[in-house]
Design an enzyme around this catalytic site. Structure first.
Site, mmCIF file in Angstrom:
data_model
loop_
_atom_site.group_PDB
_atom_site.id
_atom_site.type_symbol
_atom_site.label_atom_id
_atom_site.label_comp_id
_atom_site.label_asym_id
_atom_site.label_seq_id
_atom_site.Cartn_x
_atom_site.Cartn_y
_atom_site.Cartn_z
ATOM 1 C CB SER A 1 35.948 36.804 35.689
ATOM 2 O OG SER A 1 35.253 38.002 35.813
ATOM 3 C CE LYS B 1 32.106 35.747 32.924
ATOM 4 N NZ LYS B 1 32.984 37.040 34.866
#
Lengths: 206, 196
Positions: free
Chosen positions: B54, B104
């Site tokens: 990600s 993230k």
């Protein structure tokens, strides 16, 4: 006699560090003794003076939480703060988000942190049924009138759960001695009512 | 105490009981250091292996899944909201699965109005107090566009340094993914310091 050298201070310091780390580990990950305050969990917890035992080990990250448990979570909208509420919905449950009433107006001498807890503001969730998503829980304060809970924050991630309240010890500000510890949140298991008890009695059922 | 065989001299310098006591004492002293190491691992710094794609291409640029980046996770000051800068890569607990963690990048802070991406149901959202809007650098990542803004209580660590592979040793770049200037469309209220 030689003066106390490096080895003496180093060995005592290392013992101190190890002891402090062990106590910190127990306090943070196993069992904690915390002080609670506020109106939002009346009548379960007193406004001031209630000290609670938190089971952190079994319930960290929201493991083994059931509806009816009183839990402590990190406050979603403020850092380094924790709030104590009751679990009202688990992932997959459908809950009703009722309107939050406005808190009673400030009385003379009321401490600042007890004033204006409920804002009376409605948000996008008010009046709706919500399905609690996977990984989240729905929490409500026992004193709905003065409680900032999932009706304001929405479903709360399970990972914010710090621990479950097991026992509370009340030591009032003017008492000499603390009261006997009392169990918290176990009354849910004691009920043996069924849905039939809530149905209206009609002539055909009698 | 020593035991002597009849055939040849074979001396033990220590009894079995003494060796057992020495081993037990050493093991206990070793165990007593475990809480200190646990404290450092949870509150100071630890090593983290990044899993998943990600944050490609910033972290784990190889998509074969075999080469995983090893980074330092800085846990000092991790729960301090005002200490975070835009573009910092953070490790947080997965809101949808409390047992897992995700990595993230911080795109927006509290009070800012964010232009969301699919699959978020609304086109803009105002980030609540003490929440972050996080996105992965990979366009296919599951991030705030799926689960919404995340509270500071979920943040566990900062990812600042890549340790392995040595070719990319050094700081994690602060730019990657969507440019915050195109994401943040307005400001409802600016960051406020801790109230008490």
């Amino acid at each position: 006699m030689a003066t106390r050298g490096f080895r003496y201070y180093a060995s005592n310091a290392s013992k101190f560090i190890r002891a402090v780390a062990a106590v910190h580990l127990l306090h943070t990950y196993v069992l904690e003794f915390a002080i609670t305050g506020g109106l939002s969990m009346l009548p379960t917890l007193h406004t001031v003076g209630d000290h609670v035992f938190l089971d952190k080990y079994n319930h960290r990250l929201g493991r083994d939480i059931k509806v009816g448990d009183v839990i402590v979570i990190s406050k979603p909208t403020e850092e380094h703060t924790r709030i104590c509420k009751r679990v009202a919905g688990l992932p997959g449950d459908i809950v009703y988000c009722d309107a939050m009433p406005k808190a009673p107006t400030r009385a003379a001498g009321m401490p600042d942190d007890l004033v204006g807890l409920s804002t009376g503001v409605t948000n996008g969730r008010t009046g709706k049924y919500i399905k609690v998503p996977e990984g989240y829980i729905w929490i409500l304060g026992d004193n709905g009138m003065a409680s900032l809970d999932s009706r304001e924050y929405g479903p709360v991630p399970k990972a914010l759960v710090v621990g479950k309240v097991l026992w509370a010890v009340y030591w009032g500000p003017f008492d000499w001695l603390p009261s006997w510890p009392r169990q918290i949140g176990s009354n849910i298991e004691a009920t043996d009512l069924s849905i039939a008890d809530f149905l209206p009695t009609t002539p055909s059922r009698r | 105490m020593s035991s002597i065989s009849s055939r040849f001299v074979c001396r033990r310098l220590r009894s079995t009981r003494a060796t057992f006591r020495y081993t037990a004492k050493t093991v206990l002293i070793g165990l007593s250091w475990v809480p200190v190491i646990a404290y450092v691992a949870n509150h100071v710094v630890w090593i983290g292996v990044i899993d998943g794609s990600s944050m490609t291409p910033t972290l784990n640029p190889e998509t074969n899944g075999l080469a995983k980046d090893v980074t330092l996770l800085w846990k000092l000051n991790a729960k301090n909201y005002n200490s975070y800068k835009r573009g910092e890569v953070i490790v947080l607990r997965n809101p949808r699965d409390p047992e897992g963690t995700v990595v993230k990048r911080i795109i927006a802070f509290e009070g800012e109005e964010v232009r969301t991406r699919f699959p978020y149901p609304e086109s803009t959202v105002i980030v609540p107090p003490r929440h972050f809007w996080v996105e992965g650098d990979n366009i296919h990542s599951i991030d705030s566009n799926t689960y919404g803004p995340i509270p500071i209580g979920l943040v566990t660590a900062r990812v600042q340094t890549i340790v392995f592979p040595l070719g990319r040793w050094g700081s994690v770049p602060t730019a990657g993914g969507r440019d915050p200037r195109s994401v943040v469309v307005g400001l409802s209220y600016s960051r406020y310091p801790k109230s008490t």
